[in-house]
Design a protein around this motif. Structure first.
Motif, PDB file in Angstrom:
ATOM      1  N   ILE A 142       0.945  -1.362  -0.027  1.00 53.78           N
ATOM      2  CA  ILE A 142       0.199  -0.122   0.117  1.00 53.78           C
ATOM      3  C   ILE A 142       0.815   1.314   0.168  1.00 53.78           C
ATOM      4  CG2 ILE A 142      -1.832   1.071   0.831  1.00 53.78           C
ATOM      5  CD1 ILE A 142      -2.368  -1.294   2.717  1.00 53.78           C
ATOM      6  N   LEU A 143       0.730   2.266  -0.535  1.00 53.98           N
ATOM      7  CA  LEU A 143       1.374   3.492  -1.422  1.00 53.98           C
ATOM      8  C   LEU A 143       0.479   4.485  -0.535  1.00 53.98           C
ATOM      9  CD1 LEU A 143       3.689   5.024  -2.219  1.00 53.98           C
ATOM     10  CD2 LEU A 143       3.012   5.595  -4.624  1.00 53.98           C
ATOM     11  N   SER A 144       0.625   5.432   0.321  1.00 52.47           N
ATOM     12  CA  SER A 144      -0.270   6.346   0.775  1.00 52.47           C
ATOM     13  C   SER A 144       0.201   7.505   0.869  1.00 52.47           C
ATOM     14  CB  SER A 144      -0.828   6.235   2.139  1.00 52.47           C
ATOM     15  OG  SER A 144      -1.744   4.625   2.199  1.00 52.47           O
ATOM     16  N   TYR A 145      -0.399   8.174   0.294  1.00 54.91           N
ATOM     17  CA  TYR A 145       0.328  10.110   0.535  1.00 54.91           C
ATOM     18  C   TYR A 145      -1.061  10.529   0.887  1.00 54.91           C
ATOM     19  CZ  TYR A 145       3.032   8.810  -3.978  1.00 54.91           C
ATOM     20  OH  TYR A 145       3.931   8.534  -4.830  1.00 54.91           O
ATOM     21  N   ILE A 146      -0.477  11.077   2.449  1.00 57.13           N
ATOM     22  CA  ILE A 146      -0.853  12.114   3.405  1.00 57.13           C
ATOM     23  C   ILE A 146      -0.850  13.246   3.632  1.00 57.13           C
ATOM     24  CG2 ILE A 146      -2.254  11.635   5.538  1.00 57.13           C
ATOM     25  CD1 ILE A 146      -0.992   8.421   5.246  1.00 57.13           C
ATOM     26  N   THR A 147      -1.745  13.863   3.877  1.00 61.38           N
ATOM     27  CA  THR A 147      -1.146  15.403   4.344  1.00 61.38           C
ATOM     28  C   THR A 147      -0.999  15.612   5.847  1.00 61.38           C
ATOM     29  OG1 THR A 147      -3.768  15.688   4.918  1.00 61.38           O
ATOM     30  CG2 THR A 147      -2.639  16.391   3.450  1.00 61.38           C
ATOM     31  N   ASN A 148       0.136  16.155   6.164  1.00 61.03           N
ATOM     32  CA  ASN A 148       0.806  16.171   7.606  1.00 61.03           C
ATOM     33  C   ASN A 148      -1.402  16.856   8.463  1.00 61.03           C
ATOM     34  OD1 ASN A 148       2.829  16.333   7.155  1.00 61.03           O
ATOM     35  ND2 ASN A 148       3.280  18.362   6.802  1.00 61.03           N
ATOM     36  N   GLU A 149      -1.757  17.461   8.129  1.00 64.63           N
ATOM     37  CA  GLU A 149      -2.772  17.493   8.423  1.00 64.63           C
ATOM     38  C   GLU A 149      -3.534  16.554   9.397  1.00 64.63           C
ATOM     39  OE1 GLU A 149      -2.363  19.286   5.951  1.00 64.63           O
ATOM     40  OE2 GLU A 149      -0.800  21.482   7.063  1.00 64.63           O
ATOM     41  N   TYR A 150      -3.318  15.566   8.026  1.00 61.53           N
ATOM     42  CA  TYR A 150      -4.887  14.411   8.080  1.00 61.53           C
ATOM     43  C   TYR A 150      -4.140  13.216   8.969  1.00 61.53           C
ATOM     44  CZ  TYR A 150      -6.847   9.919   6.780  1.00 61.53           C
ATOM     45  OH  TYR A 150      -8.322   9.101   6.787  1.00 61.53           O
ATOM     46  N   VAL A 151      -2.748  13.408   9.174  1.00 61.24           N
ATOM     47  CA  VAL A 151      -1.826  13.001  10.476  1.00 61.24           C
ATOM     48  C   VAL A 151      -2.138  13.218  11.140  1.00 61.24           C
ATOM     49  CG1 VAL A 151       0.312  12.157  10.868  1.00 61.24           C
ATOM     50  CG2 VAL A 151      -0.536  11.449   8.514  1.00 61.24           C
ATOM     51  N   LYS A 152      -1.902  14.631  11.841  1.00 58.66           N
ATOM     52  CA  LYS A 152      -2.384  14.963  12.972  1.00 58.66           C
ATOM     53  C   LYS A 152      -3.871  14.929  13.586  1.00 58.66           C
ATOM     54  CE  LYS A 152       0.906  19.085  12.355  1.00 58.66           C
ATOM     55  NZ  LYS A 152       0.990  20.796  12.163  1.00 58.66           N
ATOM     56  N   GLU A 153      -4.714  14.963  12.430  1.00 58.92           N
ATOM     57  CA  GLU A 153      -5.941  14.816  13.131  1.00 58.92           C
ATOM     58  C   GLU A 153      -6.526  13.557  13.537  1.00 58.92           C
ATOM     59  OE1 GLU A 153     -10.462  15.765  13.649  1.00 58.92           O
ATOM     60  OE2 GLU A 153      -8.311  16.936  13.457  1.00 58.92           O
ATOM     61  N   TYR A 154      -5.880  11.848  12.194  1.00 62.87           N
ATOM     62  CA  TYR A 154      -5.595  10.483  13.586  1.00 62.87           C
ATOM     63  C   TYR A 154      -4.913  10.899  14.075  1.00 62.87           C
ATOM     64  CZ  TYR A 154      -5.039   5.587  12.808  1.00 62.87           C
ATOM     65  OH  TYR A 154      -4.673   4.778  12.972  1.00 62.87           O
ATOM     66  N   GLN A 155      -3.554  10.880  14.455  1.00 66.68           N
ATOM     67  CA  GLN A 155      -2.969  10.790  15.704  1.00 66.68           C
ATOM     68  C   GLN A 155      -4.426  11.059  17.032  1.00 66.68           C
ATOM     69  OE1 GLN A 155       0.217  13.207  15.140  1.00 66.68           O
ATOM     70  NE2 GLN A 155       1.613  10.556  13.907  1.00 66.68           N
ATOM     71  N   THR A 156      -4.574  12.514  16.717  1.00 71.98           N
ATOM     72  CA  THR A 156      -5.800  13.064  17.916  1.00 71.98           C
ATOM     73  C   THR A 156      -6.494  12.026  18.354  1.00 71.98           C
ATOM     74  OG1 THR A 156      -4.652  14.938  17.203  1.00 71.98           O
ATOM     75  CG2 THR A 156      -7.117  14.673  18.567  1.00 71.98           C
ATOM     76  N   ILE A 157      -7.435  11.351  17.346  1.00 68.93           N
ATOM     77  CA  ILE A 157      -8.598  11.091  17.539  1.00 68.93           C
ATOM     78  C   ILE A 157      -8.008   9.665  17.868  1.00 68.93           C
ATOM     79  CG2 ILE A 157      -9.984   9.469  15.750  1.00 68.93           C
ATOM     80  CD1 ILE A 157     -10.456  11.551  14.182  1.00 68.93           C
ATOM     81  N   GLU A 158      -6.799   9.056  17.693  1.00 68.03           N
ATOM     82  CA  GLU A 158      -6.135   7.814  17.894  1.00 68.03           C
ATOM     83  C   GLU A 158      -6.135   7.920  19.539  1.00 68.03           C
ATOM     84  OE1 GLU A 158      -6.164   3.920  16.633  1.00 68.03           O
ATOM     85  OE2 GLU A 158      -7.463   5.591  15.677  1.00 68.03           O
ATOM     86  N   SER A 159      -5.417   8.808  19.582  1.00 68.68           N
ATOM     87  CA  SER A 159      -5.356   9.388  21.377  1.00 68.68           C
ATOM     88  C   SER A 159      -6.504   9.444  22.250  1.00 68.68           C
ATOM     89  CB  SER A 159      -4.044  10.344  21.672  1.00 68.68           C
ATOM     90  OG  SER A 159      -4.302  10.665  22.805  1.00 68.68           O
ATOM     91  N   GLU A 160      -7.361  10.002  21.818  1.00 61.13           N
ATOM     92  CA  GLU A 160      -8.552   9.955  22.347  1.00 61.13           C
ATOM     93  C   GLU A 160      -8.711   8.708  22.837  1.00 61.13           C
ATOM     94  OE1 GLU A 160      -9.835  12.689  24.373  1.00 61.13           O
ATOM     95  OE2 GLU A 160      -8.230  13.634  23.336  1.00 61.13           O
ATOM     96  N   LYS A 161      -9.234   7.942  21.802  1.00 61.20           N
ATOM     97  CA  LYS A 161      -9.617   6.289  21.713  1.00 61.20           C
ATOM     98  C   LYS A 161      -8.726   5.471  22.723  1.00 61.20           C
ATOM     99  CE  LYS A 161     -10.567   4.564  17.482  1.00 61.20           C
ATOM    100  NZ  LYS A 161     -10.405   3.894  16.381  1.00 61.20           N
ATOM    101  N   ARG A 162      -7.290   5.589  22.580  1.00 58.51           N
ATOM    102  CA  ARG A 162      -6.816   5.091  23.599  1.00 58.51           C
ATOM    103  C   ARG A 162      -6.970   5.319  24.995  1.00 58.51           C
ATOM    104  NH1 ARG A 162      -3.053   5.239  20.323  1.00 58.51           N
ATOM    105  NH2 ARG A 162      -2.121   7.058  20.221  1.00 58.51           N
ATOM    106  N   LYS A 163      -7.092   6.220  25.473  1.00 56.02           N
ATOM    107  CA  LYS A 163      -7.634   7.220  26.277  1.00 56.02           C
ATOM    108  C   LYS A 163      -9.113   6.722  27.262  1.00 56.02           C
ATOM    109  CE  LYS A 163      -6.003  11.624  26.141  1.00 56.02           C
ATOM    110  NZ  LYS A 163      -5.008  12.738  25.780  1.00 56.02           N
ATOM    111  N   ARG A 164      -9.672   6.595  26.116  1.00 48.91           N
ATOM    112  CA  ARG A 164     -10.758   6.169  26.586  1.00 48.91           C
ATOM    113  C   ARG A 164     -11.846   4.613  27.239  1.00 48.91           C
ATOM    114  NH1 ARG A 164     -12.727   9.019  22.050  1.00 48.91           N
ATOM    115  NH2 ARG A 164     -12.557   7.812  20.949  1.00 48.91           N
TER     116      ARG A 164
END
Length: 173
Positions: A142-164
């Motif tokens: 899988i080859l992915s091109y991802i904006t830094n903004e998308y990466v930050k949003e993903y990391q934030t959501i994943e962090s919140e999910k882990r906390k929950r």
């Protein structure tokens, strides 16, 4: 003379800013719109990305002009600009793709690429992260091109999910 220098400087800065954008397959992350995608490819709307609530389009791989592509997707954000390009290849293309990417982008992480096992290579370019991943026992890379903004949003959501999840586990214990 001052006009000529000013014009040359403007052209230089303009060309530099054009280089800064991450473009793959004629699509520029953070700039290409859904309308522009449809002008370039016969893309079909396939759904909505649950992370950023943007539309997902399937791109016919025969239009990409690259060997071994199986599936291709363009994911847009709510501003209707391109946030993510994902292309699936035959796993046998991993090494060739990795070589091509290494000539164009800055390598940030490459784990020892074993003959057997998971293969990963991560690159960066201005406003984007480029990932090449081939999971062990899978027939795809899988080859992915991802904006830094998308990466930050993903990391934030994943962090919140882990906390929950931790909070939920604490309540259960």
């Amino acid at each position: 003379m001052k006009v000529m220098i000013s014009t040359l400087l403007s052209l230089f800065l303009l060309s530099f800013s054009a280089v800064a954008d991450t473009t793959a397959f004629g699509l520029t992350l953070g700039k290409t719109t859904e309308t522009e995608l449809k002008k370039i490819y016969r893309a079909k709307l396939t759904g909505v990305n649950q992370l950023i609530n943007g539309n997902i389009y399937s791109i016919p791989v025969n239009q990409l002009g690259i060997e071994g592509a199986r599936n291709a997707f363009a994911i847009f954000d709510t501003d209707l600009t391109l946030s993510f390009i994902k292309i699936e290849f035959r796993q046998s293309r991993f090494e060739a793709l990795n070589q091509i990417l290494s000539r164009k982008y800055t390598l940030t992480e490459q784990r020892n690429i074993p003959f057997f096992g998971n293969k990963h290579a991560f690159y960066k370019h201005e406003n984007a992260v480029i990932e090449l991943v081939a999971p062990h026992l899978s027939d795809i890379a899988i080859l992915s091109y991802i904006t830094n903004e998308y990466v930050k949003e993903y990391q934030t959501i994943e962090s919140e999910k882990r906390k929950r999840n931790k909070a939920s586990e604490l309540e259960k214990l």
